[in-house]
Design an enzyme around this catalytic site. Sequence first.
Site, PDB file in Angstrom:
ATOM      1  N   GLU A  54      -6.373  -0.611  44.737  1.00  0.00           N
ATOM      2  CA  GLU A  54      -6.221  -0.451  46.177  1.00  0.00           C
ATOM      3  C   GLU A  54      -7.050   0.701  46.731  1.00  0.00           C
ATOM      4  O   GLU A  54      -6.935   1.840  46.269  1.00  0.00           O
ATOM      5  CB  GLU A  54      -4.752  -0.237  46.508  1.00  0.00           C
ATOM      6  CG  GLU A  54      -4.462  -0.218  48.004  1.00  0.00           C
ATOM      7  CD  GLU A  54      -3.007  -0.463  48.283  1.00  0.00           C
ATOM      8  OE1 GLU A  54      -2.637  -1.644  48.433  1.00  0.00           O
ATOM      9  OE2 GLU A  54      -2.235   0.525  48.321  1.00  0.00           O
ATOM     10  N   LYS A  56      -7.100   3.084  49.342  1.00  0.00           N
ATOM     11  CA  LYS A  56      -6.037   3.609  50.218  1.00  0.00           C
ATOM     12  C   LYS A  56      -6.370   5.040  50.616  1.00  0.00           C
ATOM     13  O   LYS A  56      -6.116   5.971  49.861  1.00  0.00           O
ATOM     14  CB  LYS A  56      -4.692   3.548  49.488  1.00  0.00           C
ATOM     15  CG  LYS A  56      -3.522   4.028  50.317  1.00  0.00           C
ATOM     16  CD  LYS A  56      -2.181   3.644  49.700  1.00  0.00           C
ATOM     17  CE  LYS A  56      -1.904   4.354  48.413  1.00  0.00           C
ATOM     18  NZ  LYS A  56      -0.515   4.128  47.937  1.00  0.00           N
ATOM     19  N   LYS A 115      -4.426  -5.676  53.368  1.00  0.00           N
ATOM     20  CA  LYS A 115      -3.072  -5.143  53.320  1.00  0.00           C
ATOM     21  C   LYS A 115      -2.769  -4.464  54.653  1.00  0.00           C
ATOM     22  O   LYS A 115      -3.402  -3.479  55.018  1.00  0.00           O
ATOM     23  CB  LYS A 115      -2.914  -4.156  52.167  1.00  0.00           C
ATOM     24  CG  LYS A 115      -1.464  -3.785  51.902  1.00  0.00           C
ATOM     25  CD  LYS A 115      -1.331  -2.939  50.655  1.00  0.00           C
ATOM     26  CE  LYS A 115       0.129  -2.630  50.374  1.00  0.00           C
ATOM     27  NZ  LYS A 115       0.287  -1.698  49.247  1.00  0.00           N
ATOM     28  N   GLU A 160       5.097 -10.782  50.193  1.00  0.00           N
ATOM     29  CA  GLU A 160       5.750  -9.655  49.533  1.00  0.00           C
ATOM     30  C   GLU A 160       7.259  -9.746  49.690  1.00  0.00           C
ATOM     31  O   GLU A 160       7.774  -9.963  50.792  1.00  0.00           O
ATOM     32  CB  GLU A 160       5.243  -8.348  50.128  1.00  0.00           C
ATOM     33  CG  GLU A 160       5.870  -7.114  49.490  1.00  0.00           C
ATOM     34  CD  GLU A 160       5.317  -5.839  50.078  1.00  0.00           C
ATOM     35  OE1 GLU A 160       4.122  -5.569  49.835  1.00  0.00           O
ATOM     36  OE2 GLU A 160       6.053  -5.138  50.797  1.00  0.00           O
TER      37      GLU A 160
END
Length: 267
Positions: A54, A56, A115, A160
């Site tokens: 990820e 991030k 995301k 999710e």
Amino acid sequence: MNDTGEEMAPAVRSILDAARERSGGDTRVSVDARSFPDAVAAAEADGRLPVVAEVKPTSPTTDEVVDSDPVELAREMVAGGATALSVLTEPAHFGGSADSLRRIRDAVDVPVLRKDFILHEAQLDVVEADLVLLIARFLTDDLSSMVDAARERGFQPLVEVHSGAELRHALDAGAAVVGVNNRDLTRLEVDLATFERVAPDAPDDVTLLAESGVTTPADARRMRRAGADALLIGSAIMDGDVRANTERFVRSERATETDETDTETTQ
């Protein structure tokens, strides 16, 4: 979005309030998606643990901000063996952007997950990606229609969940890729046992991800033993040399405890 009526951590409530106000794209996107299940199978065949690394920049659970070029981070993760990438596009709380995702997807050849906290259909049209995150807890009655809307655009929806009830809801909505989040979004607490409780009820034909809380190769092996097809790892990869960190998790099923101890000692 449907309000769950649950008490939530203030940071999560702030994120959701901001997400409600964000507009969608001007035109409907159409995506020629790279297959995530195929990428997972290819990693397995190559002897790699399938890792979704990820990008991030920051998050409400950390005080750090990473200001490195996201494209260079993404390339290093792929060089380290990442099966796919997760890219934050939430701007206010995670420092993400649609532009970063667009640039990263142009620069790599692996599937890329968008995301974000997506609450209504128009928000799907902000940027092309291979997978798009839909959080069952925040969509409830809208989940099935959002899964359909994502697929109509060519996205692979990653739904999710955090509980057995949410897993059943995701499956009823037609989810084929499911992520079990070990972080409870109502309190932001992490418990790896969450995945272990939920995973046994997932059908074999679902691609199952373990999300959040994987900080060591031992954690990775624990999630794999519990049934994870792939692992989504953010902070533990972003903390330091992202290529070396990605490699460490990718090879964790082949590493010995001695190897890990030696690696941690030299870092």
